[in-house]
Structures are given as structure tokens and as C-alpha cells.
Design an enzyme around this catalytic site. Structure first.
Site, short mmCIF file in Angstrom:
data_model
loop_
_atom_site.label_atom_id
_atom_site.label_comp_id
_atom_site.label_asym_id
_atom_site.label_seq_id
_atom_site.Cartn_x
_atom_site.Cartn_y
_atom_site.Cartn_z
N LYS A 88 -36.43 37.24 -58.36
CA LYS A 88 -37.83 36.80 -58.52
C LYS A 88 -37.98 35.94 -59.78
O LYS A 88 -38.69 34.93 -59.78
CB LYS A 88 -38.76 38.00 -58.57
CG LYS A 88 -38.90 38.69 -57.21
CD LYS A 88 -40.09 39.63 -57.20
CE LYS A 88 -40.40 40.13 -55.81
NZ LYS A 88 -39.29 40.93 -55.21
N ARG A 148 -31.57 31.94 -34.60
CA ARG A 148 -30.37 31.40 -35.22
C ARG A 148 -29.55 30.73 -34.11
O ARG A 148 -29.61 31.13 -32.95
CB ARG A 148 -29.54 32.50 -35.89
CG ARG A 148 -30.30 33.32 -36.92
CD ARG A 148 -30.53 32.58 -38.21
NE ARG A 148 -29.28 32.20 -38.87
CZ ARG A 148 -29.25 31.44 -39.97
NH1 ARG A 148 -30.38 30.97 -40.51
NH2 ARG A 148 -28.11 31.14 -40.54
N SER A 176 -25.03 25.60 -43.59
CA SER A 176 -24.42 26.91 -43.38
C SER A 176 -23.19 26.81 -42.46
O SER A 176 -22.26 27.60 -42.58
CB SER A 176 -25.45 27.87 -42.79
OG SER A 176 -26.10 27.27 -41.68
N TYR A 177 -23.18 25.81 -41.56
CA TYR A 177 -22.04 25.64 -40.66
C TYR A 177 -20.77 25.37 -41.46
O TYR A 177 -19.72 25.98 -41.24
CB TYR A 177 -22.31 24.48 -39.70
CG TYR A 177 -21.18 24.22 -38.72
CD1 TYR A 177 -21.10 24.93 -37.53
CD2 TYR A 177 -20.22 23.25 -38.98
CE1 TYR A 177 -20.08 24.69 -36.62
CE2 TYR A 177 -19.19 23.00 -38.08
CZ TYR A 177 -19.13 23.73 -36.90
OH TYR A 177 -18.12 23.48 -36.01
N ARG A 178 -20.87 24.45 -42.43
CA ARG A 178 -19.68 24.12 -43.23
C ARG A 178 -19.27 25.31 -44.09
O ARG A 178 -18.10 25.44 -44.45
CB ARG A 178 -19.95 22.88 -44.10
CG ARG A 178 -18.69 22.36 -44.80
CD ARG A 178 -18.85 20.96 -45.35
NE ARG A 178 -17.60 20.48 -45.95
CZ ARG A 178 -17.44 20.25 -47.26
NH1 ARG A 178 -18.45 20.42 -48.11
NH2 ARG A 178 -16.28 19.83 -47.71
N GLY A 188 -29.30 28.13 -39.07
CA GLY A 188 -30.73 27.90 -38.87
C GLY A 188 -31.00 26.54 -38.25
O GLY A 188 -31.97 26.35 -37.51
N ASP A 189 -30.17 25.57 -38.55
CA ASP A 189 -30.32 24.23 -37.99
C ASP A 189 -28.96 23.54 -37.99
O ASP A 189 -27.96 24.14 -38.38
CB ASP A 189 -31.36 23.41 -38.79
CG ASP A 189 -30.90 23.12 -40.20
OD1 ASP A 189 -29.84 23.64 -40.62
OD2 ASP A 189 -31.58 22.34 -40.89
N ASP A 204 -30.89 17.84 -38.34
CA ASP A 204 -31.11 16.87 -39.43
C ASP A 204 -29.98 15.85 -39.45
O ASP A 204 -28.81 16.22 -39.34
CB ASP A 204 -31.11 17.58 -40.81
CG ASP A 204 -32.28 18.54 -40.97
OD1 ASP A 204 -33.26 18.41 -40.22
OD2 ASP A 204 -32.19 19.42 -41.85
N ASN A 231 -26.11 25.41 -55.34
CA ASN A 231 -26.50 24.08 -55.83
C ASN A 231 -27.22 24.17 -57.16
O ASN A 231 -26.94 23.41 -58.09
CB ASN A 231 -27.41 23.39 -54.82
CG ASN A 231 -26.63 22.84 -53.64
OD1 ASN A 231 -25.40 22.85 -53.64
ND2 ASN A 231 -27.34 22.36 -52.64
N1 DCP Z 1 -30.65 22.43 -49.98
C1 DCP Z 1 -30.93 22.72 -51.30
N2 DCP Z 1 -32.19 23.07 -51.69
C2 DCP Z 1 -33.18 23.14 -50.78
C3 DCP Z 1 -32.92 22.85 -49.43
C4 DCP Z 1 -31.64 22.49 -49.05
O1 DCP Z 1 -30.03 22.66 -52.14
N3 DCP Z 1 -34.40 23.49 -51.17
C5 DCP Z 1 -29.28 22.08 -49.57
C6 DCP Z 1 -28.44 23.31 -49.56
C7 DCP Z 1 -28.41 23.70 -48.12
C8 DCP Z 1 -28.43 22.33 -47.43
O2 DCP Z 1 -29.26 21.53 -48.28
O3 DCP Z 1 -27.26 24.43 -47.79
C9 DCP Z 1 -28.95 22.37 -46.03
O4 DCP Z 1 -30.27 22.92 -46.01
P1 DCP Z 1 -30.71 23.93 -44.88
O5 DCP Z 1 -32.15 24.20 -45.11
O6 DCP Z 1 -30.33 23.40 -43.55
O7 DCP Z 1 -29.95 25.29 -45.26
P2 DCP Z 1 -28.57 25.91 -44.76
O8 DCP Z 1 -27.88 25.00 -43.81
O9 DCP Z 1 -27.82 26.33 -45.97
O10 DCP Z 1 -29.02 27.24 -44.02
P3 DCP Z 1 -29.56 27.39 -42.51
O11 DCP Z 1 -28.50 28.06 -41.72
O12 DCP Z 1 -30.78 28.24 -42.64
O13 DCP Z 1 -29.89 26.01 -42.02
MG MG Z 2 -28.89 24.15 -42.23
MN MN Z 3 -31.17 21.43 -42.63
#
Ligand code: DCP
Ligand code: MG
Ligand code: MN
Length: 354
Positions: A72, A148, A179-181, A188-189, A269, A292
Site C-alpha cells: 500500500k 484469463r 505476462s506471456y513472455r 489477461g491480454d 495490444d 519495471n
Molecule cells: N506496464 C507497466 N506499467 C503499467 C502497465 C503496463 O510497466 N501501468 C508494462 C508491464 C506489463 C506490460 O506493460 O507487464 C504489459 O501490460 P499488461 O497490462 O498487459 O500486463 P501483463 O501482460 O503483465 O499482465 P496481464 O496478463 O494481466 O496482461
Molecule cells: Mg498483458
Molecule cells: Mn496489455
């Protein structure tokens, strides 16, 4: 409780403390004594700090601050708010707010406005609220977008995009990031990072926006465009939308009427990246978001700046640390080299989960 005689305003964590105090008061009101006490102790710990606590990792080292409170604190520092508090303040409409926040593209401001205006269900919104096209799509496909996506389906989406791009130009490179990589079993996408060894960004943009996207719509694969920069805009590098895989004809219909059924709509995306930024873009779009933040923080501690375009040094800052120049590009192309320059041991994408 001791705070070394200093007011909260003198403390670098003043904003964090202020929000934690509001959260603590909420728990006091709803008579959650255990959490009220936990918040008081955490606030006391923070008041004793002379440096700004910005990450979960730093926070968790302080007395009386556990994992959840540390998360938090990090949320407050990085977003200047605490979603849990905002929800609590709207109690007892919390559940409705959560429902509306689940609509793709709807943020806190919009969701809470609808709650204040008296909307209570998705059907209320659909029938009575003035909605944008994207909000309508978000509601119509609420359940789809909440699902998912199985990893093997993400692989198939990646192949469709890659094949379509290769038909335009065999040198296009497509990496499915996010998340795939990171090796997730469900995503999620679908985050498609698109780059080309020789084309400029504006050429990539023109091919993607003017040819790839219309073709994939025509083919029935893309279903909606949710957020896109147009090829006319000089800075646009993303396209967000929805896609669905056609499924094979359902057995029930074989011999009578062959009907193609579609799977759920998925969020997809396209992220357009010029070759010289590939490494930095891979880091950014691989995430996760917490990784990140920590690697960017580390860069800034070393006097550098990391973003999705590259790793930079000698950034000129004026009064109030306002950035005057972007600085000198140290590395953008090579993902491993960015880790090296930062002095961070290489982490495989699967290990970038914080
Ligand atoms: N990202 C970031 N900060 C954010 C949004 C995104 O650093 N506020 C970066 C990190 C994420 C990537 O972009 O891994 C892709 O964003 P996604 O929202 O698609 O998140 P993920 O792919 O990690 O998770 P999900 O499986 O929910 O798509
Ligand atoms: Mg994603
Ligand atoms: Mn995305």
C-alpha cells in the site's frame, strides 16, 4: 507516540502518512480494531524515517510494516492515492464501484461518477446511461474480458498477427510480451511487440494502421478498436482492441448447417517499436509492472533514466528536478546490454516477477 518532535509535514513521507492516517480512521470507524492498531504502528514507524520510502522492499524492512502494508505504501508513492481508501470512502457502494471498475477503459473517476448518479448494475448503464462506444463494448464483453486467456490460445493469436505481418513484409518481428513472455500459464491480454530491422517507426506505423489492422478486421479476426493512435499522428505507437479466434464448426451442426462459432473476445495490444528501441521496449512491455518500477528506480539512483525508449544518462534537470533534456542515449537496442550498464545481473523474463 514519538515522532522526534517533527510535524508530519517535515517528513519526506508526509503524503504517505496522511493517506495511511485516513485509512486508519476508516478502520476505526468500522471498528476494525486490529487494523486500526496495525496502521497506527506503521505510521509511527514511517514518522521516524528521515528518507522517503518509495518501494515495497524498503517499506517491509521497517518495524511493524508487513507485506500488505508495504504494498500500500508503494501504491501511494507511485500513484499518489490508495485505491482501497477510495473504495472505503464510497462504502457501502464499494461492490458496485468494483463492478464498474471492471469495465474495460473505465477508471475510478468514471466509475464513481456512475455510482453517485445512482446507477447500480451493468444493465442500468446499458439502458439509461449515455455511453461511449468503447464503454458499450466493455460492458457487452464484460465477462469475456474478465477471463484469463490460456497460454496456448495466446500463442495462436501471436501466430495470426505474425503471419499477417509477414505477408506484408517477411522481415517484421513480432514478440508476444507481457505476462506471456514471463511464462504465465494464463494471460489477461495479448501484448504484441512489433518491430522491423530497417523500417522507420513511421513506416511501421503506416503498415500496421493502414494495412494490417484493416485486413485483420476484414478477415473477421479483429472485432473492435478500443484505443488507437492513428497513422496520422506522429507519436502514436500503440493500438488496443479486441480479437476472437474462429473455432472449428461445432459437431452439432455438422451435416445440417455448418456454423462457425467464435470464442470469447480477447483484449489485444499492438505496440510499435523502432529497431533502435527494441531492448528498452522489451524490458518495459515484459514487466511485470513492479519489476519495471524497481529497475527504473535503480536507474535513477545511478543517475540514469530508463523508459520504454531507452536508457539515458546526463539528463539535465532544472529547479524542482524538472527534466530539461532527455539526456544521452546509452543503450536502447540490446536488452541484455541495458542490464549490464545498470550493473544488474541478467534476469530471464520468467524471473521478472516481483
Ligand atoms: N506496464 C507497466 N506499467 C503499467 C502497465 C503496463 O510497466 N501501468 C508494462 C508491464 C506489463 C506490460 O506493460 O507487464 C504489459 O501490460 P499488461 O497490462 O498487459 O500486463 P501483463 O501482460 O503483465 O499482465 P496481464 O496478463 O494481466 O496482461
Ligand atoms: Mg498483458
Ligand atoms: Mn496489455
Amino acid at each position: 507516540e514519538a515522532n522526534n518532535g517533527k510535524g508530519a509535514a517535515a517528513n519526506p513521507n508526509a503524503r504517505t502518512i496522511e493517506i495511511l492516517e485516513q485509512m486508519g480512521r476508516y478502520y476505526d470507524r468500522v471498528q476494525d480494531h486490529w487494523r486500526t492498531l496495525a496502521y497506527r504502528r506503521a505510521i509511527t514507524s514511517l514518522k521516524r524515517e528521515t528518507r522517503k520510502i518509495t518501494t515495497k522492499e524498503e517499506a517491509v524492512l521497517l518495524p511493524f510494516i508487513g507485506e500488505r502494508l508495504a504494498a500500500k505504501i508503494e501504491e501511494i508513492v507511485w500513484t499518489n492515492r490508495l485505491r482501497r481508501l477510495e473504495n472505503a470512502q464510497l462504502d457501502p457502494t464499494d461492490r458496485i464501484l468494483q463492478l464498474f471498475l471492471g469495465i474495460y477503459s473505465v477508471g475510478f473517476a468514471q466509475a464513481s461518477r456512475w455510482v453517485r448518479q445512482g446507477y447500480r448494475t451493468l444493465a442500468d448503464l446499458l439502458h439509461r446511461a449515455p455511453l461511449t462506444t468503447n464503454q458499450r463494448i466493455g460492458i457487452a464483453h464484460y465477462d469475456d474480458f474478465a477471463l484469463r486467456i490460456p497460454r496456448n490460445e495466446v500463442t495462436q493469436h501471436g501466430a495470426i498477427v505474425r503471419d499477417a505481418l509477414h505477408a506484408l513484409d517477411p522481415d517484421f518481428e513480432v514478440v508476444v510480451g507481457g505476462s506471456y513472455r514471463r511464462g504465465a500459464l494464463t494471460c489477461g491480454d495479448i501484448d504484441c511487440i512489433i518491430t522491423h530491422p530497417t523500417h522507420s517507426l513511421s513506416t511501421i506505423r503506416a503498415l500496421v494502421f493502414d494495412t494490417l489492422v484493416p485486413q485483420l478486421f476484414e478477415q473477421g479476426y479483429l472485432r473492435a478498436s478500443l484505443a488507437a493512435s492513428t497513422s496520422a499522428s506522429s507519436t502514436g505507437t500503440k493500438w488496443h482492441g479486441a480479437a476472437a479466434l474462429p473455432t472449428s464448426p461445432s459437431g452439432d451442426f455438422v451435416g445440417r448447417q455448418k456454423k462457425l462459432e467464435e470464442g470469447p473476445w480477447r483484449r489485444i495490444d499492438f505496440l510499435l517499436v523502432p529497431q533502435e528501441e527494441t531492448g528498452a521496449a522489451l524490458i518495459y512491455f515484459t514487466g511485470n509492472d513492479v519489476f519495471n518500477r524497481s529497475i527504473r528506480l535503480l536507474a535513477s539512483r545511478k543517475g540514469m533514466r530508463l523508459n520504454q525508449h531507452g536508457l539515458f544518462r546526463d539528463i539535465m534537470r532544472g529547479p524542482g528536478r524538472v527534466k530539461v533534456t532527455d539526456g544521452i542515449l546509452v543503450e536502447g537496442r540490446d536488452e541484455r546490454r541495458i542490464f549490464e550498464v545498470l550493473g544488474v545481473p541478467w534476469r530471464e523474463p520468467e524471473e521478472r516477477i516481483c
